[in-house]
Design a protein around this motif. Structure first.
Motif, mmCIF file in Angstrom:
data_model
loop_
_atom_site.group_PDB
_atom_site.id
_atom_site.type_symbol
_atom_site.label_atom_id
_atom_site.label_comp_id
_atom_site.label_asym_id
_atom_site.label_seq_id
_atom_site.Cartn_x
_atom_site.Cartn_y
_atom_site.Cartn_z
ATOM 1 N N LYS A 274 -17.823 -21.651 -14.397
ATOM 2 C CA LYS A 274 -16.645 -21.066 -13.849
ATOM 3 C C LYS A 274 -16.488 -19.814 -14.969
ATOM 4 O O LYS A 274 -15.928 -18.772 -14.432
ATOM 5 C CB LYS A 274 -15.587 -21.805 -14.081
ATOM 6 C CG LYS A 274 -14.080 -21.068 -13.498
ATOM 7 C CD LYS A 274 -12.957 -22.213 -13.909
ATOM 8 C CE LYS A 274 -11.813 -21.353 -13.359
ATOM 9 N NZ LYS A 274 -10.658 -22.500 -13.595
ATOM 10 N N SER A 275 -17.038 -19.765 -16.001
ATOM 11 C CA SER A 275 -16.864 -18.798 -17.081
ATOM 12 C C SER A 275 -18.114 -18.014 -17.361
ATOM 13 O O SER A 275 -18.152 -16.858 -17.624
ATOM 14 C CB SER A 275 -16.482 -19.178 -18.321
ATOM 15 O OG SER A 275 -15.127 -19.915 -18.299
ATOM 16 N N VAL A 276 -19.257 -18.751 -17.134
ATOM 17 C CA VAL A 276 -20.636 -17.991 -17.271
ATOM 18 C C VAL A 276 -21.370 -18.182 -16.152
ATOM 19 O O VAL A 276 -21.964 -18.952 -15.780
ATOM 20 C CB VAL A 276 -21.413 -19.059 -18.281
ATOM 21 C CG1 VAL A 276 -22.682 -18.340 -19.009
ATOM 22 C CG2 VAL A 276 -20.634 -19.293 -19.635
ATOM 23 N N PHE A 277 -21.077 -16.861 -15.534
ATOM 24 C CA PHE A 277 -22.007 -16.751 -14.346
ATOM 25 C C PHE A 277 -22.803 -15.213 -14.332
ATOM 26 O O PHE A 277 -23.155 -14.892 -12.981
ATOM 27 C CB PHE A 277 -20.944 -16.488 -12.846
ATOM 28 C CG PHE A 277 -19.753 -15.972 -13.236
ATOM 29 C CD1 PHE A 277 -19.535 -14.415 -12.819
ATOM 30 C CD2 PHE A 277 -18.525 -16.559 -13.544
ATOM 31 C CE1 PHE A 277 -18.668 -13.572 -13.192
ATOM 32 C CE2 PHE A 277 -17.362 -15.902 -13.793
ATOM 33 C CZ PHE A 277 -17.515 -14.216 -13.669
ATOM 34 N N LEU A 346 -23.696 -26.710 -22.381
ATOM 35 C CA LEU A 346 -23.324 -25.227 -22.264
ATOM 36 C C LEU A 346 -24.582 -24.550 -22.026
ATOM 37 O O LEU A 346 -24.435 -23.571 -20.789
ATOM 38 C CB LEU A 346 -22.813 -24.750 -23.534
ATOM 39 C CG LEU A 346 -21.470 -25.221 -24.276
ATOM 40 C CD1 LEU A 346 -21.075 -24.612 -25.330
ATOM 41 C CD2 LEU A 346 -20.411 -25.074 -23.030
ATOM 42 N N ILE A 347 -25.542 -24.937 -22.396
ATOM 43 C CA ILE A 347 -27.058 -24.180 -21.779
ATOM 44 C C ILE A 347 -27.237 -24.374 -20.637
ATOM 45 O O ILE A 347 -27.521 -23.396 -19.769
ATOM 46 C CB ILE A 347 -28.240 -24.530 -22.958
ATOM 47 C CG1 ILE A 347 -27.726 -24.137 -24.353
ATOM 48 C CG2 ILE A 347 -29.551 -24.019 -22.326
ATOM 49 C CD1 ILE A 347 -28.831 -24.682 -25.337
ATOM 50 N N ILE A 348 -27.177 -25.647 -20.169
ATOM 51 C CA ILE A 348 -27.549 -25.926 -18.621
ATOM 52 C C ILE A 348 -26.493 -25.267 -17.676
ATOM 53 O O ILE A 348 -27.028 -24.459 -16.731
ATOM 54 C CB ILE A 348 -27.764 -27.453 -18.666
ATOM 55 C CG1 ILE A 348 -28.873 -27.986 -19.422
ATOM 56 C CG2 ILE A 348 -27.977 -27.916 -17.074
ATOM 57 C CD1 ILE A 348 -28.743 -29.603 -19.398
ATOM 58 N N GLY A 349 -25.377 -25.481 -18.178
ATOM 59 C CA GLY A 349 -24.412 -24.803 -17.105
ATOM 60 C C GLY A 349 -24.301 -23.155 -17.279
ATOM 61 O O GLY A 349 -24.329 -22.810 -15.970
ATOM 62 N N GLY A 350 -24.620 -22.753 -18.163
ATOM 63 C CA GLY A 350 -24.718 -21.312 -18.378
ATOM 64 C C GLY A 350 -25.900 -20.699 -17.524
ATOM 65 O O GLY A 350 -25.920 -19.735 -16.651
ATOM 66 N N GLN A 351 -27.043 -21.219 -17.799
ATOM 67 C CA GLN A 351 -28.211 -20.878 -17.074
ATOM 68 C C GLN A 351 -28.045 -21.096 -15.592
ATOM 69 O O GLN A 351 -28.473 -20.265 -14.775
ATOM 70 C CB GLN A 351 -29.529 -21.540 -17.627
ATOM 71 C CG GLN A 351 -29.822 -21.316 -19.039
ATOM 72 C CD GLN A 351 -30.038 -19.502 -19.152
ATOM 73 O OE1 GLN A 351 -30.610 -19.171 -18.377
ATOM 74 N NE2 GLN A 351 -29.838 -18.871 -20.185
ATOM 75 N N ARG A 352 -27.605 -22.163 -15.097
ATOM 76 C CA ARG A 352 -27.677 -22.676 -13.704
ATOM 77 C C ARG A 352 -26.265 -21.659 -13.135
ATOM 78 O O ARG A 352 -26.580 -21.566 -11.683
ATOM 79 C CB ARG A 352 -27.218 -24.243 -13.689
ATOM 80 C CG ARG A 352 -27.090 -24.541 -12.170
ATOM 81 C CD ARG A 352 -27.020 -26.102 -11.923
ATOM 82 N NE ARG A 352 -25.676 -26.601 -12.233
ATOM 83 C CZ ARG A 352 -25.209 -27.755 -12.031
ATOM 84 N NH1 ARG A 352 -26.017 -28.709 -11.647
ATOM 85 N NH2 ARG A 352 -23.970 -27.978 -12.072
ATOM 86 N N ALA A 354 -25.548 -18.862 -13.947
ATOM 87 C CA ALA A 354 -26.095 -17.462 -13.816
ATOM 88 C C ALA A 354 -27.093 -17.340 -12.594
ATOM 89 O O ALA A 354 -27.034 -16.352 -11.730
ATOM 90 C CB ALA A 354 -26.872 -16.890 -14.853
ATOM 91 N N PHE A 355 -28.008 -18.341 -12.619
ATOM 92 C CA PHE A 355 -28.644 -18.337 -11.483
ATOM 93 C C PHE A 355 -28.277 -18.602 -9.906
ATOM 94 O O PHE A 355 -28.628 -17.955 -8.955
ATOM 95 C CB PHE A 355 -29.953 -19.481 -11.690
ATOM 96 C CG PHE A 355 -30.872 -19.897 -10.616
ATOM 97 C CD1 PHE A 355 -32.045 -18.737 -10.226
ATOM 98 C CD2 PHE A 355 -30.769 -20.858 -9.519
ATOM 99 C CE1 PHE A 355 -32.849 -19.130 -9.347
ATOM 100 C CE2 PHE A 355 -31.589 -21.171 -8.493
ATOM 101 C CZ PHE A 355 -32.688 -20.170 -8.439
ATOM 102 N N THR A 359 -28.087 -15.844 -6.746
ATOM 103 C CA THR A 359 -28.727 -16.185 -5.564
ATOM 104 C C THR A 359 -27.795 -16.488 -4.544
ATOM 105 O O THR A 359 -28.216 -16.084 -3.294
ATOM 106 C CB THR A 359 -29.484 -17.628 -5.697
ATOM 107 O OG1 THR A 359 -28.769 -18.598 -6.176
ATOM 108 C CG2 THR A 359 -30.688 -17.384 -6.648
ATOM 109 N N ARG A 360 -26.474 -16.774 -4.676
ATOM 110 C CA ARG A 360 -25.465 -16.877 -3.608
ATOM 111 C C ARG A 360 -24.784 -15.430 -3.709
ATOM 112 O O ARG A 360 -23.927 -15.264 -2.736
ATOM 113 C CB ARG A 360 -24.683 -17.870 -4.187
ATOM 114 C CG ARG A 360 -25.299 -19.364 -4.066
ATOM 115 C CD ARG A 360 -24.261 -20.457 -4.458
ATOM 116 N NE ARG A 360 -25.103 -21.629 -4.645
ATOM 117 C CZ ARG A 360 -24.394 -22.684 -5.152
ATOM 118 N NH1 ARG A 360 -23.347 -22.770 -5.514
ATOM 119 N NH2 ARG A 360 -25.094 -24.033 -5.105
ATOM 120 N N GLY A 361 -24.891 -14.758 -4.585
ATOM 121 C CA GLY A 361 -24.138 -13.370 -4.507
ATOM 122 C C GLY A 361 -22.669 -13.599 -5.430
ATOM 123 O O GLY A 361 -21.786 -12.648 -5.208
#
Length: 377
Positions: A274-277, A346-352, A354-355, A359-361
């Motif tokens: 929600k915060s790291v996209f 935090l690392i997994i959530g942030g990377q996922r 952003a990815f 990809t979804r816009g």
């Protein structure tokens, strides 16, 4: 190569040590709501409690029942069903039929450039009649004296906005670990003891409890002024402070609880999105988590003995921070042991995040995808 270990260990000692020393001396300056007398001197103002509910069939009734049991009598409760796909609407209708001061509102469509929760709270505020508005969540549990004490504290200190740090309750231990990390970090690094100082820049707002005067809420432009920002609760507090209004944050220990903030580890990881996209934010989150939350643990077994000692000292400061925070918040004193686990989340959530956003816009939260080109965190 040894110099790298020394630098990393030293940086962690300086950072965690400094904030641990400061927070130890200042944490008590953040007040506790339960220590406030709940005797109202004047005619109590009408409070309109506005709750945005999206698929909250598990939590909503429990929350409303805790509000019905308040010792504070001048209270209306506005429930906003934000496009739910479960039994939320039916539960709202049943509660409205049971209690004369409970009203429901159904939202079926989300306008452009609005976050779902912000839009729901805004629509609920337009139905409100109260001099004060309380924006809260459907998974919150209120002690019977919570609102009485909150009003007394606000009147005594002539506040325009009061927000509370909740306790984290329920069987889900990951929620408790994550909640302790989030609010320990906010309280210490964010220097929340300064929020009450009109001259300080520090501000705060928490979705669990944002009690604000209606005229102040309207004065900052309502949720329309920050309709497409994912951190709506924090932004509300920030705008209130920037506009020159009086604000404070208290520990809601014994008075306010969140029941199972996230019911599973995947939900917790998903909340980071929600915060790291965006990739720059994801890179910053990953780097800081690796160096300050995970490395000290691995550093215990890597590099020269002196560097290992530095890592051990930094971890002692981390444990002490969680301990000090627990003395005021009601969290577990031993939660510091979960610090590297939260770092990995935090690392997994942030990377996922952003990815998926790339990809979804856009950023997807609670079943709705928000265009990241205009969305702010």
């Amino acid at each position: 190569m040894n110099w790298i270990y020394w630098i990393l260990g030293g940086l962690n000692v300086v950072m965690w040590g400094t904030i641990a020393i400061i927070f130890t001396g200042k944490a008590a300056q953040i007040g506790k709501l339960y220590q406030t007398e709940d005797k109202l001197k004047d005619e109590p103002p009408l409070i309109s409690v506005v709750i945005a509910a999206k698929n909250e069939q598990k939590a909503l009734e429990r929350c409303v029942e805790s509000l019905i049991k308040q010792t504070y009598t001048r209270l209306e409760i506005i429930l906003v069903n934000d496009r739910s796909e479960d039994e939320t609407a039916n539960i709202m209708q049943r509660l409205s039929d049971m209690y004369p001061n409970v009203n429901g509102l159904d939202i079926t469509e989300l306008p452009d450039n609005w976050m779902g929760k912000s839009h729901a709270l805004f629509q609920g505020s337009k139905r409100a009649n109260g001099e004060w508005l309380l924006f809260t969540d459907a998974d919150i549990l209120f002690h019977p004296e919570c609102l009485s004490k909150a009003v007394v504290y606000s009147q005594t200190h002539q506040l325009d906005h009061l927000t509370l740090i909740p306790e984290f309750q329920g069987p889900e231990v990951f929620s408790k670990w994550y909640g302790a990390f989030i609010f320990m970090s906010a309280a210490s690094f964010g220097m929340l003891w300064k929020v009450k100082d009109p001259k300080a820049s520090q501000s705060f707002g928490i979705g669990a409890f944002n009690l604000v005067k209606r005229e102040v809420y309207e004065g900052i432009g309502t949720h329309e002024g920050f309709s497409y920002i994912s951190t709506d609760d924090f932004t509300l507090g920030k705008l209130i402070k920037q506009a020159g209004y009086r604000q404070d944050v208290l520990f809601g220990t014994k008075m306010l609880g969140v029941w199972n903030w996230y019911e599973s580890l995947p939900q917790l990881i998903g909340s980071v999105e929600k915060s790291v996209f965006r990739y720059p934010n994801a890179l910053m989150t990953t780097t800081s988590s690796l160096l300050t939350m995970i490395y000290p643990w691995f550093g215990l077994f890597m590099g020269p003995p002196s560097a290992r000692i530095l890592c051990a000292i930094s971890l002692l400061f981390v444990f002490w921070l969680y301990y000090v925070y627990s003395r005021h918040s009601g969290s577990g004193a031993w939660y510091g042991i979960a610090h590297p686990i939260i770092g990995m989340c935090l690392i997994i959530g942030g990377q996922r995040g952003a990815f998926r956003a790339s990809t979804r816009g856009g950023m997807t939260w609670r079943g709705t995808t928000y265009d990241r080109r205009n969305l702010k965190s």
